[in-house]
Design a protein around this motif. Sequence first.
Motif, PDB file in Angstrom:
ATOM      1  N   GLN A 167       0.774  -1.265   0.015  1.00 42.27           N
ATOM      2  CA  GLN A 167      -0.068  -0.157   0.074  1.00 42.27           C
ATOM      3  C   GLN A 167       0.854   1.268  -0.015  1.00 42.27           C
ATOM      4  N   VAL A 168       0.390   2.310  -0.592  1.00 40.84           N
ATOM      5  CA  VAL A 168       1.121   3.644  -0.488  1.00 40.84           C
ATOM      6  C   VAL A 168       0.103   4.656   0.051  1.00 40.84           C
ATOM      7  N   PHE A 169       0.766   5.849   0.302  1.00 46.09           N
ATOM      8  CA  PHE A 169      -0.222   6.720   1.207  1.00 46.09           C
ATOM      9  C   PHE A 169      -0.509   7.975   0.055  1.00 46.09           C
ATOM     10  N   ILE A 170      -1.585   8.206   0.150  1.00 46.65           N
ATOM     11  CA  ILE A 170      -2.131   9.416  -0.556  1.00 46.65           C
ATOM     12  C   ILE A 170      -2.966  10.254   0.165  1.00 46.65           C
ATOM     13  N   ASN A 171      -2.843  11.602   0.095  1.00 43.93           N
ATOM     14  CA  ASN A 171      -3.649  12.451   0.899  1.00 43.93           C
ATOM     15  C   ASN A 171      -5.087  12.574   0.454  1.00 43.93           C
ATOM     16  N   HIS A 172      -6.050  13.536   0.893  1.00 45.04           N
ATOM     17  CA  HIS A 172      -7.348  13.413   0.405  1.00 45.04           C
ATOM     18  C   HIS A 172      -7.493  14.148  -0.962  1.00 45.04           C
ATOM     19  N   ASN A 173      -6.477  15.017  -1.239  1.00 44.82           N
ATOM     20  CA  ASN A 173      -6.358  15.347  -2.831  1.00 44.82           C
ATOM     21  C   ASN A 173      -5.755  14.360  -3.626  1.00 44.82           C
ATOM     22  N   ARG A 174      -5.666  13.136  -3.253  1.00 45.88           N
ATOM     23  CA  ARG A 174      -5.166  11.870  -4.012  1.00 45.88           C
ATOM     24  C   ARG A 174      -3.763  12.182  -4.599  1.00 45.88           C
ATOM     25  N   GLU A 175      -2.830  12.902  -3.834  1.00 45.07           N
ATOM     26  CA  GLU A 175      -1.579  12.925  -4.259  1.00 45.07           C
ATOM     27  C   GLU A 175      -0.617  12.068  -3.389  1.00 45.07           C
ATOM     28  N   LEU A 176       0.131  11.406  -4.016  1.00 48.94           N
ATOM     29  CA  LEU A 176       1.063  10.321  -3.613  1.00 48.94           C
ATOM     30  C   LEU A 176       2.038  11.081  -2.553  1.00 48.94           C
ATOM     31  N   GLN A 177       2.197  10.180  -1.559  1.00 48.94           N
ATOM     32  CA  GLN A 177       3.233  10.753  -0.564  1.00 48.94           C
ATOM     33  C   GLN A 177       4.552   9.926  -0.814  1.00 48.94           C
ATOM     34  N   LEU A 178       5.517  10.562  -1.401  1.00 40.38           N
ATOM     35  CA  LEU A 178       6.850   9.946  -1.667  1.00 40.38           C
ATOM     36  C   LEU A 178       7.483   9.962  -0.369  1.00 40.38           C
ATOM     37  N   VAL A 179       7.368  10.667   0.604  1.00 41.75           N
ATOM     38  CA  VAL A 179       8.129  10.645   1.933  1.00 41.75           C
ATOM     39  C   VAL A 179       6.961  10.048   3.031  1.00 41.75           C
ATOM     40  N   THR A 180       7.298   9.215   3.838  1.00 39.02           N
ATOM     41  CA  THR A 180       6.527   8.672   4.774  1.00 39.02           C
ATOM     42  C   THR A 180       6.006   9.670   5.504  1.00 39.02           C
ATOM     43  N   PRO A 181       4.382   9.811   5.739  1.00 39.95           N
ATOM     44  CA  PRO A 181       3.675  10.722   6.434  1.00 39.95           C
ATOM     45  C   PRO A 181       4.082  10.564   7.737  1.00 39.95           C
ATOM     46  N   PRO A 182       4.226  11.838   8.664  1.00 42.66           N
ATOM     47  CA  PRO A 182       4.667  11.966   9.813  1.00 42.66           C
ATOM     48  C   PRO A 182       3.816  10.927  10.860  1.00 42.66           C
ATOM     49  N   PHE A 183       2.706  10.787  10.787  1.00 39.75           N
ATOM     50  CA  PHE A 183       1.724  10.030  11.519  1.00 39.75           C
ATOM     51  C   PHE A 183       2.338   8.433  11.508  1.00 39.75           C
TER      52      PHE A 183
END
Lengths: 140, 140, 140, 140
Positions: free
Chosen positions: C111-127
């Motif tokens: 799985q990858v992380f995307i924000n609510h604007n559907r932008e891929l997070q290339l850096v691991t989100p702080p949470f």
Amino acid sequence: MELVVDQEVNIRFSEVDSMGVVWHGNHVKYFEDGREAFGKEYNLEYMDVYRKGFFMPIVSINCEYKKPIQYEQTVIVRTKYIPKKASKLIFEYTLISKETGETLAEGKTVQVFINHNRELQLVTPPFFEEWKSSHGIIHQ
Amino acid sequence: MELVVDQEVNIRFSEVDSMGVVWHGNHVKYFEDGREAFGKEYNLEYMDVYRKGFFMPIVSINCEYKKPIQYEQTVIVRTKYIPKKASKLIFEYTLISKETGETLAEGKTVQVFINHNRELQLVTPPFFEEWKSSHGIIHQ
Amino acid sequence: MELVVDQEVNIRFSEVDSMGVVWHGNHVKYFEDGREAFGKEYNLEYMDVYRKGFFMPIVSINCEYKKPIQYEQTVIVRTKYIPKKASKLIFEYTLISKETGETLAEGKTVQVFINHNRELQLVTPPFFEEWKSSHGIIHQ
Amino acid sequence: MELVVDQEVNIRFSEVDSMGVVWHGNHVKYFEDGREAFGKEYNLEYMDVYRKGFFMPIVSINCEYKKPIQYEQTVIVRTKYIPKKASKLIFEYTLISKETGETLAEGKTVQVFINHNRELQLVTPPFFEEWKSSHGIIHQ
């Protein structure tokens, strides 16, 4: 005596639609969960019946949707056996919010008996008559 | 000669999840739609194989998701037969946006042959060798 | 420290195909059941992540089928978190027969992380970095 | 004038149960296929309605099963709009064997209108009144 079983339902993420609520067709799966829990409690499981020589296909279903089901809700399916003289198996279902006690949906299924040759049993099979008497079902 | 079939996929409302895109498990159904379209085109349908005395259970699947699939998109599943000497049936799938031509997902399945007694066929069944030669598949 | 959760799977009658075994696409649902049980145990549920501002779409899945699953079997899904430095969430799954201890299937999701604007997070989100340290995940 | 649409249904292998016939819950998906075909024909698609500011959740469904559906059958879903004065959308469905013309199942759904704030519309929304008049629906 009333034969009724309460079973907690496992709501899957994949069962929630793009409106953010459980897609209406999935309630049919929850009814089946309820029927299986009933079968386990009262010795009327699919495989029990199969080994007696019968299938119990569903010939009628209905569902009334009262409240949308959210993903995070805990839902109980209450499955109640409705005694009938006829060669049929009838259940009524209530989906209930565990948190609030609210009724989320109500439904009903009618099943008939067919043997392994797929022949409809117009007379209640003996195994089911026995099942009924063993659970104190008496038709007036 | 390359054996490949393109088939338009029927995306159901119930297959879209609460994120507004097709739930990832449904791609497996689209692959199956592709496999069936392939079988219809090249006489390798489930029932054809069954009547020859075999099942072809899937022993491995994978899917790489490239782009989310929206409900309103028209999706083509491209199913390509991958020739193998081994007693296996291998397909590669590409889900393609009909509107833009973009690749939405790529996948692969591996199937083996078992007979009706559920015994694994380590040697390719004759019917499948015939199928291969009738379609010009030659292994170097 | 290994993060792993065992969860009993609810196999539905409707998930068994005409070959009498669980249809291969349903294993994906069992993996999701495992992921949800993991999320519940380790505070990484879908809604937790959503409230932090992210979705975690699946970008890759695979499954190796070892043994067919019968309707009457009790199945455990064992879900194991695989630590990665990259901005990804990786799980490995094993479906295990509760009766015999046999492995029925093995799989993996990325799985990858995307924000609510559907932008891929290339850096691991702080949470998620916090989640990792709170569970003693240290990358060498 | 009668508003009715016939649509061929795509029966998936995964929709056939261990009794060798389509699992009863899948008929609900075929009804939805019918509803979508109707929407496409008569400009009443899910996304059309969404853009007008509404959802049309299902509040009641029923299905009467007349004949089991086999995997190899070709099935037509006939979807018929049932005019009502009330703020409701009602469809009746017939699943028909393309080969024999036999009726396989009959069903009905009732939908209501809610706006994007999930408020029930007790009065028929103007867009739907327009839709009705544009299709010659006149209530006596």
